[in-house]
Every structure is written in structure tokens, then in C-alpha cells.
Design a protein around this motif. Sequence first.
Motif, PDB file in Angstrom:
ATOM      1  N   SER A  44       0.860  -1.185   0.000  1.00 34.75           N
ATOM      2  CA  SER A  44       0.000   0.000   0.000  1.00 34.75           C
ATOM      3  C   SER A  44       0.890   1.226   0.000  1.00 34.75           C
ATOM      4  O   SER A  44       2.101   1.121  -0.172  1.00 34.75           O
ATOM      5  CB  SER A  44      -0.888  -0.008   1.251  1.00 34.75           C
ATOM      6  N   GLY A  45       0.292   2.366   0.220  1.00 31.69           N
ATOM      7  CA  GLY A  45       1.078   3.590   0.265  1.00 31.69           C
ATOM      8  C   GLY A  45       1.417   4.083  -1.126  1.00 31.69           C
ATOM      9  O   GLY A  45       0.803   3.693  -2.118  1.00 31.69           O
ATOM     10  N   GLU A  46       2.450   4.929  -1.176  1.00 27.73           N
ATOM     11  CA  GLU A  46       2.809   5.545  -2.459  1.00 27.73           C
ATOM     12  C   GLU A  46       3.874   4.736  -3.174  1.00 27.73           C
ATOM     13  O   GLU A  46       4.780   4.184  -2.550  1.00 27.73           O
ATOM     14  CB  GLU A  46       3.361   6.956  -2.209  1.00 27.73           C
ATOM     15  N   LEU A  47       3.743   4.659  -4.499  1.00 22.30           N
ATOM     16  CA  LEU A  47       4.767   4.026  -5.315  1.00 22.30           C
ATOM     17  C   LEU A  47       5.224   5.043  -6.350  1.00 22.30           C
ATOM     18  O   LEU A  47       4.466   5.451  -7.226  1.00 22.30           O
ATOM     19  CB  LEU A  47       4.203   2.784  -6.015  1.00 22.30           C
ATOM     20  N   GLU A  48       6.480   5.480  -6.231  1.00 27.14           N
ATOM     21  CA  GLU A  48       6.974   6.492  -7.165  1.00 27.14           C
ATOM     22  C   GLU A  48       7.762   5.810  -8.280  1.00 27.14           C
ATOM     23  O   GLU A  48       8.781   5.170  -8.043  1.00 27.14           O
ATOM     24  CB  GLU A  48       7.859   7.497  -6.427  1.00 27.14           C
ATOM     25  N   ILE A  49       7.256   5.959  -9.505  1.00 28.20           N
ATOM     26  CA  ILE A  49       7.892   5.323 -10.668  1.00 28.20           C
ATOM     27  C   ILE A  49       8.621   6.386 -11.464  1.00 28.20           C
ATOM     28  O   ILE A  49       8.014   7.319 -11.981  1.00 28.20           O
ATOM     29  CB  ILE A  49       6.843   4.629 -11.553  1.00 28.20           C
ATOM     30  N   PHE A  50       9.948   6.235 -11.570  1.00 23.73           N
ATOM     31  CA  PHE A  50      10.782   7.245 -12.217  1.00 23.73           C
ATOM     32  C   PHE A  50      11.137   6.773 -13.625  1.00 23.73           C
ATOM     33  O   PHE A  50      11.638   5.668 -13.810  1.00 23.73           O
ATOM     34  CB  PHE A  50      12.055   7.429 -11.388  1.00 23.73           C
ATOM     35  N   SER A  51      10.863   7.622 -14.627  1.00 19.86           N
ATOM     36  CA  SER A  51      11.191   7.236 -16.002  1.00 19.86           C
ATOM     37  C   SER A  51      11.402   8.481 -16.859  1.00 19.86           C
ATOM     38  O   SER A  51      11.256   9.594 -16.376  1.00 19.86           O
ATOM     39  CB  SER A  51      10.064   6.410 -16.614  1.00 19.86           C
ATOM     40  N   TRP A  52      11.786   8.271 -18.143  1.00 22.09           N
ATOM     41  CA  TRP A  52      11.812   9.399 -19.083  1.00 22.09           C
ATOM     42  C   TRP A  52      10.769   9.201 -20.171  1.00 22.09           C
ATOM     43  O   TRP A  52      10.902   9.691 -21.281  1.00 22.09           O
ATOM     44  CB  TRP A  52      13.205   9.634 -19.649  1.00 22.09           C
ATOM     45  N   TRP A  53       9.704   8.438 -19.829  1.00 22.25           N
ATOM     46  CA  TRP A  53       8.612   8.245 -20.788  1.00 22.25           C
ATOM     47  C   TRP A  53       7.574   9.340 -20.607  1.00 22.25           C
ATOM     48  O   TRP A  53       6.682   9.232 -19.779  1.00 22.25           O
ATOM     49  CB  TRP A  53       7.973   6.881 -20.560  1.00 22.25           C
ATOM     50  N   GLU A  71       5.268   5.926 -25.694  1.00 21.11           N
ATOM     51  CA  GLU A  71       5.932   5.521 -24.454  1.00 21.11           C
ATOM     52  C   GLU A  71       5.083   5.892 -23.247  1.00 21.11           C
ATOM     53  O   GLU A  71       4.853   5.071 -22.351  1.00 21.11           O
ATOM     54  CB  GLU A  71       7.287   6.223 -24.331  1.00 21.11           C
ATOM     55  N   ALA A  72       4.635   7.156 -23.243  1.00 20.76           N
ATOM     56  CA  ALA A  72       3.833   7.621 -22.110  1.00 20.76           C
ATOM     57  C   ALA A  72       2.506   6.872 -22.059  1.00 20.76           C
ATOM     58  O   ALA A  72       2.037   6.489 -20.981  1.00 20.76           O
ATOM     59  CB  ALA A  72       3.596   9.121 -22.217  1.00 20.76           C
ATOM     60  N   ALA A  73       1.902   6.623 -23.238  1.00 24.03           N
ATOM     61  CA  ALA A  73       0.628   5.896 -23.286  1.00 24.03           C
ATOM     62  C   ALA A  73       0.808   4.484 -22.739  1.00 24.03           C
ATOM     63  O   ALA A  73      -0.038   3.965 -22.008  1.00 24.03           O
ATOM     64  CB  ALA A  73       0.105   5.862 -24.721  1.00 24.03           C
ATOM     65  N   GLY A  74       1.943   3.846 -23.108  1.00 27.26           N
ATOM     66  CA  GLY A  74       2.226   2.506 -22.622  1.00 27.26           C
ATOM     67  C   GLY A  74       2.382   2.476 -21.115  1.00 27.26           C
ATOM     68  O   GLY A  74       1.840   1.599 -20.427  1.00 27.26           O
ATOM     69  N   LEU A  75       3.115   3.467 -20.591  1.00 28.71           N
ATOM     70  CA  LEU A  75       3.308   3.543 -19.141  1.00 28.71           C
ATOM     71  C   LEU A  75       1.969   3.756 -18.435  1.00 28.71           C
ATOM     72  O   LEU A  75       1.689   3.133 -17.408  1.00 28.71           O
ATOM     73  CB  LEU A  75       4.293   4.675 -18.805  1.00 28.71           C
ATOM     74  N   ASP A  76       1.136   4.618 -19.023  1.00 30.76           N
ATOM     75  CA  ASP A  76      -0.188   4.865 -18.423  1.00 30.76           C
ATOM     76  C   ASP A  76      -1.023   3.579 -18.398  1.00 30.76           C
ATOM     77  O   ASP A  76      -1.724   3.310 -17.416  1.00 30.76           O
ATOM     78  CB  ASP A  76      -0.932   5.949 -19.210  1.00 30.76           C
ATOM     79  N   ALA A  77      -0.935   2.788 -19.476  1.00 34.11           N
ATOM     80  CA  ALA A  77      -1.685   1.534 -19.524  1.00 34.11           C
ATOM     81  C   ALA A  77      -1.202   0.599 -18.417  1.00 34.11           C
ATOM     82  O   ALA A  77      -2.009  -0.050 -17.744  1.00 34.11           O
ATOM     83  CB  ALA A  77      -1.511   0.886 -20.895  1.00 34.11           C
ATOM     84  N   LEU A  78       0.117   0.553 -18.213  1.00 31.04           N
ATOM     85  CA  LEU A  78       0.666  -0.288 -17.151  1.00 31.04           C
ATOM     86  C   LEU A  78       0.175   0.172 -15.785  1.00 31.04           C
ATOM     87  O   LEU A  78      -0.233  -0.632 -14.944  1.00 31.04           O
ATOM     88  CB  LEU A  78       2.197  -0.236 -17.184  1.00 31.04           C
ATOM     89  N   ILE A  79       0.232   1.497 -15.583  1.00 29.43           N
ATOM     90  CA  ILE A  79      -0.144   2.043 -14.277  1.00 29.43           C
ATOM     91  C   ILE A  79      -1.626   1.776 -14.001  1.00 29.43           C
ATOM     92  O   ILE A  79      -2.022   1.413 -12.885  1.00 29.43           O
ATOM     93  CB  ILE A  79       0.188   3.551 -14.207  1.00 29.43           C
TER      94      ILE A  79
END
Lengths: 424, 372
Positions: free
Chosen positions: A28-37, A42-50
Motif C-alpha cells: 500500500s502507500g505511495e509508489l513512485e515510478i521514475f522514467s523518461w517516458w 511511451e507515455a501511453a504505454g506507461l499509463d496503460a501499465l499504471i
Amino acid sequence: MKKWFAVLAVVVLALVISGVAMAQDAPSGELEIFSWWTGGGEAAGLDALIAKFAELYPDVSVVNAAVAGGSGVNARAVLTTRMLGGDPPDTFQVHAGEELNAVWVAAHAVEPLNSIYEANGWMEQFPQGLLDLLTDAEGNIYAVPVNIHRSNVMWYIPANLEQWGVTVPTSWDEFVNETCPALQAAGVTPLAVGENWTQVHLWESVALGVLGTDAYNGLWNGTTSWTSPEVQGVFDTFLKVIACTNDDRNALPWQDASKMVTDGTAAFNIMGDWAAGYFLVDLALEPGTGFAWAPSPGTEGNFMMLSDSFALPVGAPNPAAANAWLSFVGTGEAQDLFNPVKGSLPANTTADIGNSELYNAYFQSAYEDWTSNAIVGSLAHGLVAPPAFSNSFGPALASLIDSGDIPSTTASLAQLAIQTGMND
Amino acid sequence: MKGRVNRDRLIAFLMLLPSIVLVFIFVYVFIGQTTYTSLTDSNAVQQLSRAQANFVGFQQYNSLFTNPLDYRFRMDLVNTVFFTVLFIAMCLGVGIGLAILLDQKVKGEGTLRTIFLFPMALSFVVTGVVWKWLFNPTYGINQLPTYFGLPPAQFRWFISEEKVLVFNWQNLPYIIAIIALGFVIFFAMRAWVRRRSTVGALLTALALLLMAWITFGGPSNLNGLPIPEYYGFNLALIAIVIAAGWQMSGYTMAMYLAGLRGISEDLREAARVDGASEVGVYRHVVLPLLAPITLSAIIILGHISLKIFDLVYVMGGGDNLYIDMPSINMWFTTFRAGDFAKGAAIAIIMLVMVAVVIVPYLISNLRKENEL
């Protein structure tokens, strides 16, 4: 005033206690995912994952900490600063290979992830060639790859080649001596290339094509000398290839160089397979007829790869959630969400690659090569050399193109390889 | 009365204290920290593994000037010098030209002034993107002549690989010594002409010493570079000079215009009464009075050009060495290669270059204030 503090203290205490208590069962809590997408597929793919991750773990609130620009240089600067300041994110994106090993692993700043691999059965699900590239001398693996890109791809338009009367060259000798003069006589730029990093990208294809698999790998493990006649020959061929390219190359981003092919002003372009996404989505071309591909000359049977991966920094604030994220992004299911949108191959073999709604004709054919070819690593994208080496390699190529002085270029690259500890 | 003055002073001191403390920490302590880093072998891996950096003295500086692998830095230095000189020349030339034109009491002066000043309000990033398109050799301003039926221009602007005034870096000590000799001889002759024989004699002696040093090969001892390296004025810099000059000329114009407005009409009238032509008024009265403005403009433009990063980064994409600047090299060395120590050394060299321009100016300003 005092009352305020009391309330605040109670709230904070409650949060801390609940955080500790819950970390022991579901993350639980916060999960900070660091990337250059930050843009496009790339950003759409990351959003789908999230989005999918949030469905699986409703108690975790994801913070998408992406830093734009500079093909990851800016993100790396921010990441380095945060890690030095003792404020690591929960997980960060990194190119698999030396970019990860020579810095983060060498500094013991990332955790080994073997237990995640074993718990999920990934040792059997990821191709052996990829696992070999990811595993260090002690047998530890530090990253979970989410995708695979191929670097040694040559793009062209079949109808145009027919019109100009050339065929796809199968070696660099053939390209330099036959294809290039024929195309120049027809008034066409034989090979389109863009700014400095795309020239490094072209160089690695030339090097692999001229040297072959073993000698190319030897450049990175120290068994091929930079000053040997064979490597001098690579640079000699490279200069001849550059003479066949457009002379406004330093002004063009990779998209503009690839577009020269579809505009019909250039015959070929060597670019990673993110170009497939550009041709398909941005230019709306049909694979096979609107654009076609072949391994770059002389690299048939080799798959030069690069891979975006996620790693777990030492001291991540929420390791339970980070573990959940890493276990998630490595699965075939997650990779089927990410890769069709980003335009790359899944690294996990259980992904649904046969599904033509997800993966187009290019990726179907690339996947065949991925599972059957020799796998080698890309220099331009951080797989085979530490960042300190790559940082100086681009300028060295630029200066070589300027001066044409091969012996002093190879001599200083040999020195650079020693200085950056590449051949240890 | 005296107590009151002291209390005022105390209050003033207390008011200033926070900014003094903050400036001390965030400017001077950090300069000190960077200087120290530049004298170590600090790098990303070492720092991330919490290891202590080793003190290595001037090794980083030595490497920057003598290691063949660091030729990019030397290229940057040469680029910076040419860029700074041309950029300042362009801004001053265009700036004073526009200011004199606006000073002719033209109609719509306010509007024109705003138009000329406007580029300064843009970010260098915007300027870079716009001029990158304009200077694209295939579809940029090279196409202009085609509107008049002429063939398109061939100059390749910011991706040109041509260079002129090519010299070998190994000869640089010679070149600098000869330039210095030229200056010494010039000042020696001026001193003799002005009948200041002591200064003249001293300078002549210095010139003879320099000459002897050059003839007996003294400067070649200062060269540490093992192989010849050729640098020159990269014509690609012209594109950067035009883009940067376009942005800052309006600002220079505003400075000159303020200066022109400060020159009293009486002085010009007096010159005209004495029979000076309109050109003569500018040449002998107005321009000499604008000298302090020129000095301020050179200082301001000089420190901009020595530190320039964004414009070049946007136009060149980072690795176009023909227009590369030390600041870009510093960023890449520090964050792409993870070599903190060398990045810090480049930063300190940039600081010294800017200080050479600014410190004399600050000192002369302080003196003037004390005289007042």
C-alpha cells in the motif's frame, strides 16, 4: 496553535503506524515510478501499465515521476542527484546492460532481483541470450526488462527500390561499391542519417556487419583490440558509408531522417524499430508495401538489442509496492499492455505475440528473429559500454568525420576503453 | 545623535544579515565546494557508493588541456572565444545603429522600440527552435534566393563543417606570445609618443625580453599536447551568432538609446555652432560620451556569451561539436559520463573566464562609488 500540533502529530503517527502495519500484507502507500517516458506511445504505454497495476493493487497510489527530454540524459541527472541526496524513487527506468551495471550496480545502489525472477518462473520465460546479458559475474540480475527494441534494422520502400533498379544490399561492401554509386547516379541519397547519436547508431550496425558477432562482442569484453586492422577497417567502411549519406545530417532528428525514405529522397535508413511505430502511426503506412525492412547489411542472423528495464534502488521508501510493480511489469500480460502501444517487442516469451491485433507484421517477423538469432547489445543505447565511454564516443565519431584520421581515432578510443575501465 | 546613527547601522546590518548569510552559503560556499571537487577524482559511481573522493591536485585541469581525449573541451574554448567576439561585435553594431536611427525623432518611435526590444523577452530556447528552422539548409532561408529566380543558397549554417583561420593547438603558446608582443610594442610606442619615457623604457625592455623568449623557443615548453590538433573558426558559429545577436541587439539598443537621451542637446548644438557636420557630431561628441555604455554592454553581453547553453543545446542537439560550448560539455561530462570532478573543473574554468570579464568592471565601479 498547540492544538494544531497535537492533531497533526496524531495524524502523522496514525499514518506511520498504518503504513508499517499494512506493509506486512498487501502493498500500500505511495509508489513512485521514475522514467523518461513523457510523450507519444511511451507515455501511453506507461499509463496503460499504471492503470492495470492500480486495478490489481487498489491500495497503492502510483506517482508517475517522469522527467522529459534529452533521451534520458535529463532524467539521469535528476535521478543521480536524488540518489546522492538519499531520496531514491521506489523504482526507476534504466537501459539494461552497462548503463545499469557500470554505474548503479557498481555503486551497490540497486538491489538484486533474483528472488523475483525465481518466484515468477522468469528464468524459463525470458530468452537465455537476454538473461546472459542481464546477469553479472556473481549471477545476480538487477533489472526487469519490459520491452525489447532492435537496433540493426534497415528501412526502405520496395516500390522505390524497384524504380531505381537496386536491391537490398546484404553486405557493407556491396552497399558502398554497388548500391551507393547506382543510387547517387539516379540522384537519390543512398542512406539517410540524422544527428550525432543516429550516426553512432549507424556505426554499431557497420561495426557488427564488418566484424561479425564474435569480434563485435570482443570490442566490449576486451578480446578485440580497438587498434587492430579489422577495427580500422570498420572506421574505413564507416567513412565510406557516411559519404553516401545526406550532408544535412547534423540538422535532422531521427524522424526527419526516416522520413527522407518515405518521401522518396533517400533509399535506405538504419534506425531502431521504434521507426516502425513512426511509419505506422504517424505516417499511416502499410507494413510490407508502404515500408519494408531488412537486417542492416551483413548483420543477418544477429539481433542487436536494447531494452528498457526497471530497477529497485537500495533504500527505496516502499519496497513492498516496488516489488509488486516489478513482479507485474515482467509478466507476459503486462508486456502485452505496454509493448503494442509503445511499439516494441515483449521480453517475456509468454506474451501473446501471435495475436496480430496486438503485434503488427513487423513485430511478428522481428519476434521470429529475436527467438532464433544471435543476440548482441547496442552501443548507442547503453547496453555494451559504460556511460563514460558512450559520452565520448559520439564526439569521437564527429571528429573522425571531420578529420578522416582513422589511426588517431582508434588510438584515442583504445585509451578511452582503458580509462573508462571497459575491458576489466 | 551618535547613538541613533549606531542603531540605524545595527538595524541596517540586521536587515542585510539574512541575504549576506544566504549569498555566502549558496554562492561562495558552493564555489568553494566545486573548486574542491575539481581537485579530486570524484565520479558518480564513487559518490553513489558513499566512498571518499581522492585528492588529485590539478590532474583534471591538466587532462583538459593536454589529454587528446579531451579535445572537445579545447574545441569549446576556441568556439567560445570566436563566438564571444563576434556576438559582442554584432550586438554593439546593430544596437548602436538602431539607437542612432531611433534618435532621429522618427514617427512611431515607441512602437519601433518595442518591436526591436521584443526578442529579448523570449527564452533562448524559443529563439533556438525558430532559428533552427530558419537555418535548415534544405528548406530554410537558403530558399530565399529562389523567389527571385536564383538558385538556393549553399551555406550550411549551423551544420557547416567548414573552418577558417585554422591553427595547431600546439602552436597556441606562440600565437599568444606574439599577440602579447604586439600589444606591448603598441603601448611602448604610445608611451614614447606621449613622452612618458620611464614607462616607454620599461615596456621596450619587456618587448625585447618577450622577443628573446620567443626566438629561443620558450613558448614551445608550455605545450603539453602530444599530437597536433587543428582548430579554427567554425563557420557554423555564424548561425549561432546571428540567432543570439538577434535576441540581444534590441537590448543593446535600449542601453544606447538611454545613453543618447542622457547627452544634452546643448552639447550637440555647441558642436554644430562650431561648424561640425551631423556625422561629425556623432563621431566627436556623441560616440565618445557613449563609451561607458559600451563598456557596460560588453560586460553584460560578454557574461551571457561565455555562459551560453540553451540556445546552442537546442540548435545543435547537444553533440554538434562545431558549435559546442563549455557549458554543454560540462553538463554532459557531469551527468552523462558521471565524471563529477572533470565537470567541476570545466565549471571553474568558465567561472574564471567570466571573472576576467566582470571583476575589473566591478572594481572600477566600486572606485567610482567611493569617489562620489
